[in-house]
Design a protein around this motif. Structure first.
Motif, PDB file in Angstrom:
ATOM      1  N   ALA A 124      11.769  16.924   7.325  1.00  0.00           N
ATOM      2  CA  ALA A 124      11.574  16.141   6.112  1.00  0.00           C
ATOM      3  C   ALA A 124      10.520  16.803   5.243  1.00  0.00           C
ATOM      4  N   LEU A 125      10.779  16.808   3.942  1.00  0.00           N
ATOM      5  CA  LEU A 125       9.865  17.390   2.958  1.00  0.00           C
ATOM      6  C   LEU A 125       9.528  16.333   1.928  1.00  0.00           C
ATOM      7  N   ALA A 126       8.231  16.163   1.659  1.00  0.00           N
ATOM      8  CA  ALA A 126       7.781  15.202   0.657  1.00  0.00           C
ATOM      9  C   ALA A 126       6.886  15.900  -0.353  1.00  0.00           C
ATOM     10  N   VAL A 127       7.125  15.622  -1.631  1.00  0.00           N
ATOM     11  CA  VAL A 127       6.369  16.251  -2.708  1.00  0.00           C
ATOM     12  C   VAL A 127       5.889  15.177  -3.668  1.00  0.00           C
ATOM     13  N   ASP A 128       4.588  15.174  -3.909  1.00  0.00           N
ATOM     14  CA  ASP A 128       3.961  14.240  -4.846  1.00  0.00           C
ATOM     15  C   ASP A 128       3.448  15.069  -6.024  1.00  0.00           C
ATOM     16  N   GLY A 129       4.029  14.876  -7.203  1.00  0.00           N
ATOM     17  CA  GLY A 129       3.683  15.754  -8.316  1.00  0.00           C
ATOM     18  C   GLY A 129       3.293  15.038  -9.582  1.00  0.00           C
ATOM     19  N   MET A 175       0.836  -1.192   0.000  1.00  0.00           N
ATOM     20  CA  MET A 175       0.000   0.000   0.000  1.00  0.00           C
ATOM     21  C   MET A 175       0.882   1.258   0.000  1.00  0.00           C
ATOM     22  N   THR A 176       0.574   2.232  -0.846  1.00  0.00           N
ATOM     23  CA  THR A 176       1.335   3.468  -0.948  1.00  0.00           C
ATOM     24  C   THR A 176       1.157   4.316   0.303  1.00  0.00           C
ATOM     25  N   LYS A 177       2.273   4.791   0.847  1.00  0.00           N
ATOM     26  CA  LYS A 177       2.201   5.617   2.042  1.00  0.00           C
ATOM     27  C   LYS A 177       1.803   7.040   1.681  1.00  0.00           C
ATOM     28  N   SER A 178       1.091   7.707   2.588  1.00  0.00           N
ATOM     29  CA  SER A 178       0.762   9.113   2.405  1.00  0.00           C
ATOM     30  C   SER A 178       2.028   9.943   2.609  1.00  0.00           C
ATOM     31  N   LEU A 179       1.996  11.203   2.166  1.00  0.00           N
ATOM     32  CA  LEU A 179       3.153  12.074   2.367  1.00  0.00           C
ATOM     33  C   LEU A 179       3.422  12.287   3.849  1.00  0.00           C
ATOM     34  N   SER A 180       2.354  12.370   4.642  1.00  0.00           N
ATOM     35  CA  SER A 180       2.507  12.508   6.084  1.00  0.00           C
ATOM     36  C   SER A 180       3.227  11.300   6.675  1.00  0.00           C
ATOM     37  N   ASP A 181       2.845  10.113   6.215  1.00  0.00           N
ATOM     38  CA  ASP A 181       3.498   8.895   6.702  1.00  0.00           C
ATOM     39  C   ASP A 181       4.970   8.848   6.293  1.00  0.00           C
ATOM     40  N   LEU A 182       5.249   9.296   5.057  1.00  0.00           N
ATOM     41  CA  LEU A 182       6.628   9.271   4.576  1.00  0.00           C
ATOM     42  C   LEU A 182       7.520  10.198   5.400  1.00  0.00           C
ATOM     43  N   THR A 183       7.054  11.397   5.666  1.00  0.00           N
ATOM     44  CA  THR A 183       7.883  12.330   6.453  1.00  0.00           C
ATOM     45  C   THR A 183       8.045  11.836   7.882  1.00  0.00           C
ATOM     46  N   SER A 184       6.981  11.266   8.444  1.00  0.00           N
ATOM     47  CA  SER A 184       7.072  10.725   9.800  1.00  0.00           C
ATOM     48  C   SER A 184       8.086   9.582   9.866  1.00  0.00           C
ATOM     49  N   LEU A 185       8.057   8.715   8.862  1.00  0.00           N
ATOM     50  CA  LEU A 185       9.005   7.607   8.809  1.00  0.00           C
ATOM     51  C   LEU A 185      10.437   8.117   8.679  1.00  0.00           C
ATOM     52  N   LEU A 186      10.648   9.134   7.828  1.00  0.00           N
ATOM     53  CA  LEU A 186      11.982   9.687   7.650  1.00  0.00           C
ATOM     54  C   LEU A 186      12.529  10.271   8.956  1.00  0.00           C
ATOM     55  N   GLU A 240       5.150  11.828 -13.381  1.00  0.00           N
ATOM     56  CA  GLU A 240       4.529  11.592 -12.080  1.00  0.00           C
ATOM     57  C   GLU A 240       5.598  11.062 -11.135  1.00  0.00           C
ATOM     58  N   GLY A 241       5.495  11.402  -9.887  1.00  0.00           N
ATOM     59  CA  GLY A 241       6.453  10.841  -8.951  1.00  0.00           C
ATOM     60  C   GLY A 241       6.415  11.508  -7.594  1.00  0.00           C
ATOM     61  N   VAL A 242       7.092  10.870  -6.668  1.00  0.00           N
ATOM     62  CA  VAL A 242       7.223  11.373  -5.305  1.00  0.00           C
ATOM     63  C   VAL A 242       8.703  11.629  -5.032  1.00  0.00           C
ATOM     64  N   ASP A 243       9.001  12.807  -4.531  1.00  0.00           N
ATOM     65  CA  ASP A 243      10.363  13.131  -4.096  1.00  0.00           C
ATOM     66  C   ASP A 243      10.333  13.419  -2.603  1.00  0.00           C
ATOM     67  N   VAL A 244      11.351  12.961  -1.905  1.00  0.00           N
ATOM     68  CA  VAL A 244      11.453  13.244  -0.476  1.00  0.00           C
ATOM     69  C   VAL A 244      12.835  13.800  -0.184  1.00  0.00           C
ATOM     70  N   GLY A 245      12.884  14.726   0.747  1.00  0.00           N
ATOM     71  CA  GLY A 245      14.155  15.297   1.174  1.00  0.00           C
ATOM     72  C   GLY A 245      14.263  15.249   2.682  1.00  0.00           C
ATOM     73  N   LEU A 246      15.458  14.991   3.168  1.00  0.00           N
ATOM     74  CA  LEU A 246      15.689  14.893   4.612  1.00  0.00           C
ATOM     75  C   LEU A 246      16.879  15.776   4.982  1.00  0.00           C
ATOM     76  N   ARG A 247      16.654  16.675   5.927  1.00  0.00           N
ATOM     77  CA  ARG A 247      17.745  17.480   6.492  1.00  0.00           C
ATOM     78  C   ARG A 247      17.961  17.016   7.929  1.00  0.00           C
TER      79      ARG A 247
END
Length: 448
Positions: A26-31, A1-12, A50-57
């Motif tokens: 953490a920043l996640a962008v779904d475009g 199951m695809t994770k939401s952007l909120s879930d992705l940033t929380s996981l990061l 289409e795609g999801v990008d995530v960034g972690l500082r």
């Protein structure tokens, strides 16, 4: 199951802590974006991404690192967090780096009132192709237009979510719709080109594609048979299409990163007059249906309306947390970032006070001078404000447009130029830079 952007940033964030980070964001962008090009009434190119990008500082003490990826598998994110922490540990110390304190964070994060997203269905490729084709046909219908050098239409939609270990977590949704057309008139060495375009958040606000194409064609025709006026000092009227570039130079000069480096011609001008008395430059990050609007910045701080220039006087720098700390000031919530970069200062929507005369009235009153409709290249000295740009437009004689001009250069100094501007009343209100045509007195024009 695809994770939401909120879930992705929380996981990061969780992975960053487990990898040894003291703090992180953490920043996640779904475009999604679609772009259609038409030539000769037929489809020339169609692109969809289409795609999801995530960034972690991450921060380890006062050392930081930023990494990004489009691979959102759990193992890939774990490796990302471990790599970020390893990079931070060997990075140089930055005593100004750090997340916002909890009490600084935005509480109002529901961006729906800003109307940044058009809920109507995404336009299908056939609709975009029809828009581009109608723009092309309208340009070609203008007598004298030889060809259309580009007709395109596009749509994009993205969701953004930001979260940090200081407890901030919020996101927003954005859409964009655009049409553009470029036309070529004349033959051989006498060919001239021009363009028109429109870009909006809501599709219902878009100008008609045929109007965009027709305007592009008419603009190209107007530029045929240009001449070069004599070198001298003249009043210069910057058309509304390009006048915001002059204000952008001021915005760049008051950016906190430029001030902190001491590399700005405005570094000693805070509290002094930089525009004529009566003119203000107001930033409003909460303006609905404006592309740069936002309730919070890229560090989670609440944005607010402010006067960058008030009654001609420069009142403020543009600051994020790091530049504010470096200057001994408080951030005014102007951090911006991508998934692959750390925060840096950036403005949102700005509007310059409009005048009480139309562009036509300014042309009438200026007597002899130049109306600039396009720029070609630039040489701007960021330390002194010395300004030189290649330009094209129309020569004004006795208050009337007489002939097109090109291959000229206008020059001056930004500090003095900005103090001598007279605004028209023709600014387009939907843009993020609401700047009317600007008359600037006494610039040097290099022609024949």
């Amino acid at each position: 199951m695809t994770k939401s952007l909120s879930d992705l940033t929380s996981l990061l964030l969780d992975l960053a802590r487990k990898s040894g980070a003291d703090s992180a964001d953490a920043l996640a962008v779904d475009g999604t974006s679609v772009h259609i090009d038409v030539r000769g009434g037929a489809l020339e190119a169609a692109e969809r991404s289409e795609g999801v990008d995530v960034g972690l500082r991450v921060l380890v003490g006062q050392r930081q690192a930023c990494v990004s990826t489009s691979d959102t598998r759990p193992d890939a994110l774990r490796e990302l967090a471990e790599r970020a922490v390893a990079m931070a540990r060997v990075a140089p110390e930055d005593r100004y780096a750090g997340l916002a304190a909890v009490e600084q964070l935005a509480k109002d994060t529901d961006s729906s009132r800003l109307e940044l997203f058009d809920p109507t269905p995404e336009p299908d490729p056939a609709m975009l192709q029809d828009d581009a084709a109608r723009a092309e046909a309208a340009a070609l219908a203008v007598d004298g237009v030889e060809q259309v050098i580009g007709a395109s239409a596009g749509y994009s939609h993205r969701r953004v979510h930001l979260a940090a270990t200081n407890g901030f977590a919020a996101g927003y949704e954005r859409s964009d719709r655009g049409i553009s057309c470029g036309a070529l008139a004349g033959t051989g060495g006498g060919m001239e080109r021009d363009y028109d375009h429109d870009s909006r958040i809501f599709q219902s606000d878009m100008r008609d594609a045929a109007d965009i194409g027709r305007t592009a064609g008419e603009r190209a025709i107007e530029r045929l048979n240009p001449r070069r006026p004599k070198t001298g000092s003249y009043p210069i009227l910057l058309d509304e299409r390009i006048s915001s570039s002059l204000i952008t130079h001021l915005l760049q000069a008051v950016n906190g990163s430029m001030i902190a480096r001491g590399s700005s011609w405005a570094r000693g001008l805070k509290g002094t007059q930089v525009l004529p008395e009566g003119l203000s430059l107001i930033e409003d990050p909460h303006r609905p249906r404006a592309s740069a609007s936002r309730l919070f910045d890229a560090e989670g701080l609440p944005t607010a309306r402010r006067a960058i220039v008030e009654n001609g006087v420069l009142t403020d720098w543009t600051l994020d947390l790091a530049t504010a700390r470096q200057l001994g000031l408080t951030s005014n919530a102007h951090a911006a970032r991508s998934t692959s970069s750390t925060p840096s200062p950036s403005v949102t929507n700005v509007a310059l006070t409009q005048g009480d005369k139309s562009r036509a009235e300014l042309i009438r009153d200026m007597g002899t001078g130049l109306l600039v409709t396009s720029f070609i290249g630039s040489t701007i000295n960021p330390n002194t404000g010395d300004y030189s740009r290649g330009a094209a437009g129309f020569w004004i004689e006795n208050g009337e447009i007489t002939y097109p001009v090109n291959e000229i250069t206008i020059a001056g100094n930004l500090i003095e130029m900005l103090k001598r501007i007279t605004p028209a009343n023709d600014a387009r209100q939907h843009l993020s830079r609401v700047v009317p045509s600007l008359l600037v007195e006494g610039l040097t024009l290099a022609g024949d």
